[in-house]
Design an enzyme around this catalytic site. Structure first.
Site, PDB file in Angstrom:
ATOM      1  N   CYS A   1      97.384  27.070  31.008  1.00  6.28           N
ATOM      2  CA  CYS A   1      96.919  26.202  32.107  1.00  6.28           C
ATOM      3  C   CYS A   1      96.544  26.995  33.349  1.00  6.28           C
ATOM      4  O   CYS A   1      95.809  26.513  34.193  1.00  6.28           O
ATOM      5  CB  CYS A   1      97.992  25.203  32.493  1.00  6.28           C
ATOM      6  SG  CYS A   1      99.105  24.708  31.209  1.00  6.28           S
TER       7      CYS A   1
ATOM      8  N   THR B   1      94.117   0.839  31.313  1.00  7.04           N
ATOM      9  CA  THR B   1      94.230   0.390  29.929  1.00  7.04           C
ATOM     10  C   THR B   1      94.890   1.452  29.076  1.00  7.04           C
ATOM     11  O   THR B   1      94.515   2.629  29.109  1.00  7.04           O
ATOM     12  CB  THR B   1      92.836   0.063  29.359  1.00  7.04           C
ATOM     13  OG1 THR B   1      92.227  -0.949  30.166  1.00  7.04           O
ATOM     14  CG2 THR B   1      92.930  -0.415  27.923  1.00  7.04           C
TER      15      THR B   1
ATOM     16  N   HIS C   1     100.196  16.743  22.885  1.00  4.32           N
ATOM     17  CA  HIS C   1      99.465  17.859  22.263  1.00  4.32           C
ATOM     18  C   HIS C   1     100.319  19.113  22.117  1.00  4.32           C
ATOM     19  O   HIS C   1      99.921  20.063  21.444  1.00  4.32           O
ATOM     20  CB  HIS C   1      98.188  18.168  23.049  1.00  4.32           C
ATOM     21  CG  HIS C   1      98.398  18.925  24.323  1.00  4.32           C
ATOM     22  ND1 HIS C   1      98.182  20.285  24.431  1.00  4.32           N
ATOM     23  CD2 HIS C   1      98.788  18.509  25.551  1.00  4.32           C
ATOM     24  CE1 HIS C   1      98.423  20.666  25.670  1.00  4.32           C
ATOM     25  NE2 HIS C   1      98.796  19.605  26.371  1.00  4.32           N
TER      26      HIS C   1
ATOM     27  N   GLY D   1     101.348  15.167  30.233  1.00  3.66           N
ATOM     28  CA  GLY D   1     102.621  15.601  30.772  1.00  3.66           C
ATOM     29  C   GLY D   1     102.553  15.799  32.270  1.00  3.66           C
ATOM     30  O   GLY D   1     103.518  15.526  32.997  1.00  3.66           O
TER      31      GLY D   1
ATOM     32  N   GLN E   1     107.335  21.674  27.199  1.00  2.00           N
ATOM     33  CA  GLN E   1     107.317  22.834  26.314  1.00  2.00           C
ATOM     34  C   GLN E   1     108.419  22.778  25.271  1.00  2.00           C
ATOM     35  O   GLN E   1     108.332  23.415  24.227  1.00  2.00           O
ATOM     36  CB  GLN E   1     107.456  24.120  27.130  1.00  2.00           C
ATOM     37  CG  GLN E   1     106.890  25.343  26.440  1.00  2.00           C
ATOM     38  CD  GLN E   1     105.387  25.235  26.242  1.00  2.00           C
ATOM     39  OE1 GLN E   1     104.617  25.291  27.185  1.00  2.00           O
ATOM     40  NE2 GLN E   1     104.945  25.073  25.006  1.00  2.00           N
TER      41      GLN E   1
END
Length: 389
Positions: A324, A236, A200, A70, A178
């Site tokens: 975070c 990739t 996630h 994100g 979120q």
């Protein structure tokens, strides 16, 4: 263990894991090549692109760009759009309560000569549409306002903001990282030109995100190399992660209203129980315009990190604000933006509920909170007396 930190990360859904497995071991071809094995990988990426577009009501899969997170999606949207439109204007608008993946982008753009307006929010954490209107100038090219705050769960009036920006030709980006697990994302209803998500946060794998870019929105790339993802994101593709992201987002939307009712009921059980049983607690954020599974508190005479440790000893996972930034000092910039004094912001606790949590677990959590707070408050005077000696 009672896991109540879903705003930090979620367990990967078993269906997402099963969908990913073949692309680790059997269908491992690089999607940029032209032989059969690689074509199967490319087909999987294209299907995932279409599935994500459908899940968020985009008009076509080509509007979806896959990223590694994100954070990267935010960087591509904000820095890419600002730089691509620099000749149109160099004024940008955001709010003071954005995630650092957004705020740090704007700070970097300021170093490049852009002018950024950081707008205040009210005591519930909501930015005023009128404030945005007053901040817009002839030089404004981009507004970025998160859909829902990662610390307090407050939801912003994106559709009303879009009514301001779109007629003026100003691009609107939202960090929906979120919000994705607990809201039905609809880019048409929101009226956004760019939207960032991260797998996630909604029961997908770590290390993969996606950026919606409305047709005609062309940011400059921020990562250079082989030109993958239509030249916007070289490198990739993470084929298993992309497949897992698409599957997880599809699952989130299944029985979505029922899931949201479940989260809201548990959230209200938690808030009402905490306020009834524990003194000196303030609920932060809006009581109505908030994510269904997020409850955020500040607690007087308590250090949030100490409380998280006490809860962990009782088998409960929660956080003192955003995961975070848990290692950063200085307190929560979000709570400060709400006007809370610094001493009070140190007592921050965020509890974020998931689909698998139960009413009994919420009852256990309320009791554990009461015990932990009573213990911490009882030992606080002894700590202070030792310091004085």
């Amino acid at each position: 263990m009672i896991y109540l930190d879903h705003a930090a990360t979620t367990a990967c859904a078993p269906e997402a894991v099963q969908a990913m497995l073949p692309y680790f071991t059997e269908l491992y071809g690089n999607p940029s090549n032209i032989y059969g094995l690689s074509l199967q990988s490319r087909k999987a990426v294209n299907k995932a692109r279409a599935d994500v577009a459908k899940a968020i009501n985009a008009t076509q899969g080509a509007e979806i760009t896959f990223t590694a997170s994100g954070t990267e999606a935010d960087n591509l949207a904000i820095m890419g759009i600002a730089r691509a439109r620099a000749e149109v204007g160099r004024h940008l608008i955001t709010t003071r309560i954005e995630h650092h993946a957004v705020l740090n982008c704007f700070q970097e753009l300021e170093r490049e000569g852009f002018k950024v307006t950081y707008l205040p929010v009210n005591k519930e954490g909501i930015v005023s549409v009128e404030t945005i209107a007053q901040a817009i100038t002839k030089e404004t090219t981009l507004v970025s306002v998160m859909l829902a705050n990662n610390e307090i769960g407050t939801i912003q009036p994106l559709a009303a903001i879009s009514d301001l920006t779109r007629p003026r030709g100003i691009y609107l980006h939202t960090d929906a990282v979120q919000a994705a697990s607990a809201m039905q994302l609809d880019v048409q209803a929101l009226g956004v030109d760019a939207l960032s998500i991260s797998a996630h946060k909604f029961y997908g794998p770590k290390g993969v995100g996606a950026l919606y870019l409305r047709q005609g929105c062309h940011p400059s790339p921020v990562i250079f190399g082989g030109g993958q993802e239509k030249g916007l994101r070289s490198g990739t593709e993470n084929v298993p992660g992309i497949v897992g992201l698409a599957m997880a987002l599809t699952l989130v939307n299944e029985n979505g209203e029922e899931k949201r009712r479940h989260l809201t009921a548990l959230r209200e059980q938690l808030i009402e129980g905490v306020l009834a049983k524990i003194s000196g607690v303030i609920v932060t954020g809006s009581r109505t315009e908030r994510l269904p599974g997020t409850a955020s508190f500040v607690i007087k005479d308590i250090e949030g990190e100490s409380l998280v440790i006490q809860l962990d000893r009782r088998g409960i996972c929660a956080s003192a604000g955003a995961a975070c930034t848990s290692s950063q000092s200085g307190g929560s910039h979000v709570l400060k933006a709400l006007g809370l004094p610094s001493p009070l912001t140190r007592g921050n606790l965020r509890i974020s509920i998931g689909y698998e949590n139960t009413p009994d677990e919420i009852t256990q959590t309320i009791n554990a909170l009461a015990e932990s707070i009573e213990l911490l408050r009882s030992i606080a005077p002894r700590r202070h007396s030792k310091r004085r000696n």
